[in-house]
Design an enzyme around this catalytic site. Structure first.
Site, PDB file in Angstrom:
ATOM      1  N   LEU A  14      43.128  30.648  36.791  1.00 17.39           N
ATOM      2  CA  LEU A  14      43.074  31.897  37.557  1.00 17.39           C
ATOM      3  C   LEU A  14      41.948  32.756  36.981  1.00 17.39           C
ATOM      4  CD1 LEU A  14      44.549  33.168  39.920  1.00 17.39           C
ATOM      5  CD2 LEU A  14      46.201  34.118  38.324  1.00 17.39           C
ATOM      6  N   HIS A  15      40.705  32.425  37.360  1.00 21.63           N
ATOM      7  CA  HIS A  15      39.519  33.118  36.855  1.00 21.63           C
ATOM      8  C   HIS A  15      39.160  34.292  37.767  1.00 21.63           C
ATOM      9  CE1 HIS A  15      37.033  31.008  39.867  1.00 21.63           C
ATOM     10  NE2 HIS A  15      37.812  29.967  39.596  1.00 21.63           N
ATOM     11  N   ALA A  16      38.007  34.881  37.571  1.00 24.41           N
ATOM     12  CA  ALA A  16      37.630  36.125  38.248  1.00 24.41           C
ATOM     13  C   ALA A  16      37.643  36.046  39.776  1.00 24.41           C
ATOM     14  CB  ALA A  16      36.261  36.601  37.768  1.00 24.41           C
TER      15      ALA A  16
END
Length: 88
Positions: A14-16
């Site tokens: 769950l990155h940017a």
């Protein structure tokens, strides 16, 4: 209150980019939406909050939704985690 667990299937976690998409989705609802990983729970209203969870691919998070439109919010968050997160 609705509570659901999701396994993060995106290899990068769950990155940017997905965090931004998830926040935009959550802002469409009046319900309070929170994410939990391990012992840490955050409100789904800030990218920094989400990134502080450091969610990696294969890990499980819990989503809590409470409010007047929790059913609709839950359905769309399901859609996000089941299909959209794989493409981001």
């Amino acid at each position: 209150m609705i509570s659901k667990d999701y396994i993060i299937t995106a290899p990068l976690g769950l990155h940017a980019r997905p965090a931004t998409s998830l926040i935009r989705l959550a802002k469409n609802y009046k319900s309070a939406i929170s994410l939990k990983k391990g012992e840490k729970t955050i409100r789904l209203n800030s990218m920094l909050n989400i990134l502080s969870l450091n969610v990696k691919g294969g890990e499980t998070i819990s989503v809590f939704i409470e409010g007047e439109d929790e059913q609709a919010a839950s359905a769309n968050i399901d859609q996000f985690f089941i299909t959209e997160l794989k493409n981001l």
